[in-house]
Design a protein around this motif. Structure first.
Motif, short mmCIF file in Angstrom:
data_model
loop_
_atom_site.label_atom_id
_atom_site.label_comp_id
_atom_site.label_asym_id
_atom_site.label_seq_id
_atom_site.Cartn_x
_atom_site.Cartn_y
_atom_site.Cartn_z
N ASP A 77 0.85 -1.19 0.00
CA ASP A 77 0.00 0.00 0.00
C ASP A 77 0.89 1.25 0.00
OD1 ASP A 77 0.84 -0.57 2.56
OD2 ASP A 77 -1.17 -0.78 3.40
N CYS A 103 2.54 5.03 9.04
CA CYS A 103 2.21 3.60 9.16
C CYS A 103 3.22 2.74 8.43
CB CYS A 103 0.80 3.35 8.64
SG CYS A 103 0.09 1.79 9.22
N HIS A 105 3.81 2.77 5.05
CA HIS A 105 3.45 2.40 3.67
C HIS A 105 4.51 2.88 2.68
CE1 HIS A 105 -1.10 2.06 4.90
NE2 HIS A 105 -0.30 1.43 5.72
N GLU A 138 -5.38 2.56 1.52
CA GLU A 138 -5.57 1.50 2.52
C GLU A 138 -6.11 2.07 3.82
OE1 GLU A 138 -5.46 -1.22 5.60
OE2 GLU A 138 -4.18 0.54 5.66
N GLU A 139 -5.67 3.28 4.17
CA GLU A 139 -6.02 3.85 5.47
C GLU A 139 -7.51 4.11 5.61
OE1 GLU A 139 -4.14 3.74 7.85
OE2 GLU A 139 -2.07 3.90 7.19
N HIS A 163 3.26 -6.06 6.11
CA HIS A 163 3.22 -4.80 6.84
C HIS A 163 4.46 -4.71 7.72
CE1 HIS A 163 1.75 -1.12 8.44
NE2 HIS A 163 0.58 -1.25 7.83
N GLU A 332 -7.22 -4.33 8.36
CA GLU A 332 -6.31 -4.24 7.21
C GLU A 332 -7.12 -4.64 5.99
OE1 GLU A 332 -4.02 -4.32 4.70
OE2 GLU A 332 -2.51 -3.38 5.97
NI NI Z 1 -0.74 0.41 7.62
#
Ligand code: NI
Length: 393
Positions: A77, A103, A105, A138-139, A163, A332
């Motif tokens: 992502d 995060c 990404h 994705e968030e 991740h 997720e």
């Molecule tokens: Ni994430």
């Protein structure tokens, strides 16, 4: 373990780190990943990998091996968060105020590109096709569905995602069979009473009291109605009632989330929340509307795929790197890919107290130990290579 892949990843490590820092400096929110998409496209062109731009952002690329066979998808992502970066003296700190790659990404995108380049180096040996999914949004858990709707999973036999995980130490990777992330549903509950003068409760139905009774009582749904061996969380995160200190509230609105690993738990939770809200409203002479929206599914790693990932980790990095982390009740949207094909989602540790990279994901001081990047990139590439080798058409 393919030695050429390992060597190629190591050779390109510096470039991967530089690429990650460039994304970190220029974070873009969900559905706004235009620069990021362009940067990925430029790299794919340099590597000679065919790609398709997705709408409005995102890229799906494909590397066809010279030996036919199945198709394995690798997903990264790309989006950042509306978080103010609070890291200190970081040379590649976000220059978009109020936006941050909090995060990891940015690391995912850099790792997948590095993996793609390593797979180009072994294209002659590839017993199938590798699909690269650079996913936006994705968030807000919209990107995966949008990629799938645009054909990203068409013809895919297996899917693998990673991740970066600050809650695991660097040099560890977790890819257990079974639950990894929970399903994440959204609940909105609107109680309607009858407003009036704060001194005359007898003429009113106080929506604040009704909502409070609901909040205090509803936790018994989890503790008394759900199987204690099947995890469930019901959190009310927002509560809004009334207008003024001396006016009895006519309306109260609650917003919350339900988390679980099992579809049966979600269904039972929805039924129980509706029943409980209606009963509480009736007790006080109020009315209620409940809006229960199903969000992302749980991420459940399929047996063979996760066992394959575990073997890849052990043979590429050694047994000591394999770590068995507990599942998390966070969500997720990788789960949508797992509805289309079997697969596995791995957590690559990036926590390192000496580098101050143990902050929680989504925190303003979150950062990634960049030593983790070679693990992630190699895991992507070795997983795809091994899957195709072990599953010939
Ligand atoms: Ni994430």
């Amino acid at each position: 373990m393919n030695g050429k892949i390992k060597a190629e990843i190591k050779r390109n490590e510096e470039m991967m780190v530089a690429f990650r820092r460039d994304l970190h400096r220029n974070p873009e929110l969900s559905w706004q990943e235009i620069r990021t998409t362009n940067r990925v496209v430029t790299e794919l062109e340099r590597m000679g990998i065919a790609y398709r731009r997705m709408e409005p952002t995102g890229v799906v690329a494909e590397l066809v091996g010279n030996r036919g066979g199945k198709t394995v998808a690798l997903r990264a992502d790309m989006d950042a968060l509306p978080v103010m970066e609070l890291t200190e003296a970081l040379s590649y700190q976000s220059r978009n105020d109020g936006k941050m790659h909090a995060c990891g990404h940015d690391a995912h995108t850099a790792m997948l590109l590095c993996a793609a380049e390593a797979l180009v180096a072994v294209q002659d040996e590839l017993a199938g096709t590798v699909r690269f999914i650079f996913q936006p949004a994705e968030e807000i858990t919209e990107g995966a569905e949008a990629m799938i709707q645009q054909g990203a999973m068409h013809g895919v036999d297996n899917v693998f995602g990673i991740h970066i995980w600050s809650q695991l130490p660097t040099h560890t990777i977790s890819c257990n069979t079974g639950p990894v992330f929970a399903s994440a549903d959204v609940v909105e509950i609107r109680f309607t009473g009858r407003g009036g003068h704060g001194a005359m409760p007898n003429a009113c139905v106080d929506a604040t009291v009704v909502a409070s009774a609901f909040v205090m009582g509803a936790q018994a749904i989890v503790s008394r109605e759900m199987d204690p061996l099947e995890p469930a969380v019901f959190t009310i995160g927002r509560m809004e009632a009334g207008t003024r200190y001396n006016v009895i509230a006519e309306n109260a609105i609650l917003e919350g989330t339900v988390r679980s690993f099992h579809p049966g738990v979600r269904e039972k939770m929805e039924i129980a929340i509706r029943r409980y809200a209606e009963q509480v409203a009736a007790t006080y002479g109020a009315t209620v509307e409940v809006d229960y929206r199903y969000g992302t599914h749980a991420v459940i790693n399929e047996v063979q795929s996760s066992e394959l990932a575990q073997r890849v980790v052990a043979s590429s990095f050694g047994d000591a790197v394999l770590y068995s982390d507990r599942p998390t009740m966070a969500g997720e949207d990788f789960s949508y890919y797992l509805q289309e094909a079997p697969g596995c989602f791995a957590l690559v540790g990036s926590g390192n107290s000496e580098k101050d990279t143990e902050w929680a994901h989504h925190h303003g001081r979150f950062n990634v130990d960049e030593d983790a990047l070679v693990y992630g990139a190699e895991l992507y590439a070795q997983y795809a290579y091994t899957y195709l080798t072990e599953n010939p058409e």
